[in-house]
Design a protein around this motif. Structure first.
Motif, short mmCIF file in Angstrom:
data_model
loop_
_atom_site.label_atom_id
_atom_site.label_comp_id
_atom_site.label_asym_id
_atom_site.label_seq_id
_atom_site.Cartn_x
_atom_site.Cartn_y
_atom_site.Cartn_z
N GLN A 5 86.31 -26.51 18.52
CA GLN A 5 87.06 -26.38 17.24
C GLN A 5 86.15 -25.08 16.63
O GLN A 5 84.84 -24.77 16.92
N LYS A 6 86.89 -24.23 15.98
CA LYS A 6 86.36 -23.05 15.11
C LYS A 6 85.94 -23.46 13.80
O LYS A 6 87.06 -24.02 13.34
N VAL A 7 84.79 -23.36 13.30
CA VAL A 7 84.35 -23.68 11.90
C VAL A 7 84.30 -22.31 11.18
O VAL A 7 83.35 -21.40 11.62
N GLU A 44 80.33 -17.00 17.23
CA GLU A 44 81.46 -16.65 17.89
C GLU A 44 81.36 -15.13 18.49
O GLU A 44 82.40 -14.82 19.36
N GLY A 45 80.48 -14.52 17.99
CA GLY A 45 79.82 -13.19 18.47
C GLY A 45 79.68 -13.24 19.98
O GLY A 45 79.93 -12.19 20.76
N TYR A 46 79.02 -14.31 20.33
CA TYR A 46 78.69 -14.56 22.11
C TYR A 46 80.06 -14.60 22.53
O TYR A 46 79.96 -14.16 23.68
N GLU A 93 78.61 -16.91 9.40
CA GLU A 93 79.64 -16.27 10.45
C GLU A 93 80.22 -17.36 11.00
O GLU A 93 79.83 -18.51 11.19
N SER A 94 81.53 -17.07 11.53
CA SER A 94 82.47 -18.18 12.27
C SER A 94 81.47 -18.68 13.54
O SER A 94 80.76 -18.01 14.29
N GLU A 95 81.74 -20.01 13.77
CA GLU A 95 80.99 -20.80 15.03
C GLU A 95 82.04 -21.45 15.67
O GLU A 95 83.19 -21.59 15.06
N ILE A 96 81.82 -21.52 17.07
CA ILE A 96 82.72 -22.22 18.02
C ILE A 96 81.99 -23.46 18.21
O ILE A 96 80.81 -23.49 18.72
#
Length: 124
Positions: free
Chosen positions: A122-124, A36-38, A19-22
């Motif tokens: 950055q969003k990865v 990203e859910g947090y 899933e997406s991470e920041i």
């Protein structure tokens, strides 16, 4: 953002690898990787008082900065983003870990302010 030589903290991304991470980092020092859910849990219910949004709230709800569809690395103002984050300090979160994530982001931003260093996202 070259994170290869940084002290990386994946604690709040482990288990969400698909899933997406920041990634928030203090250049040449430390990077925190956060699911990203947090961020959804923290910033999903902003104030609608008409005073405008700033920091993560603005970026999240207006799809700007790190949350824009363009991707990329964004330098953030730690004072602005900390002030915005603190608007959510009394919020009850859906996930037990979100309070820890909140405190981790808060700590990173406070450190950046104290040391006068750059923070990038950055969003990865």
């Amino acid at each position: 953002m070259d994170i290869g030589n940084l002290k990386n903290n994946f604690t709040f991304y482990e288990g969400y690898e698909d899933e997406s991470e920041i990634v928030l980092c203090i250049e040449k020092d430390e990077a925190i990787h956060i699911w990203e859910g947090y961020f959804d849990d923290i910033f999903d219910s902003p104030s609608l008082d008409g005073k405008g949004w700033k920091g993560f709230t603005r970026d999240y709800h207006q799809l700007e900065g790190v949350f824009s569809e363009n991707g990329g690395v964004y330098e953030i103002n730690p004072t602005e983003y900390l002030e915005d984050l603190m608007l959510y300090k009394e919020k009850t979160f859906e996930f037990d870990e979100t309070k820890e994530v909140f405190n981790l982001i808060k700590s990173l931003l406070e450190r950046a302010i104290k040391e006068g260093v750059t923070v990038k996202a950055q969003k990865v």
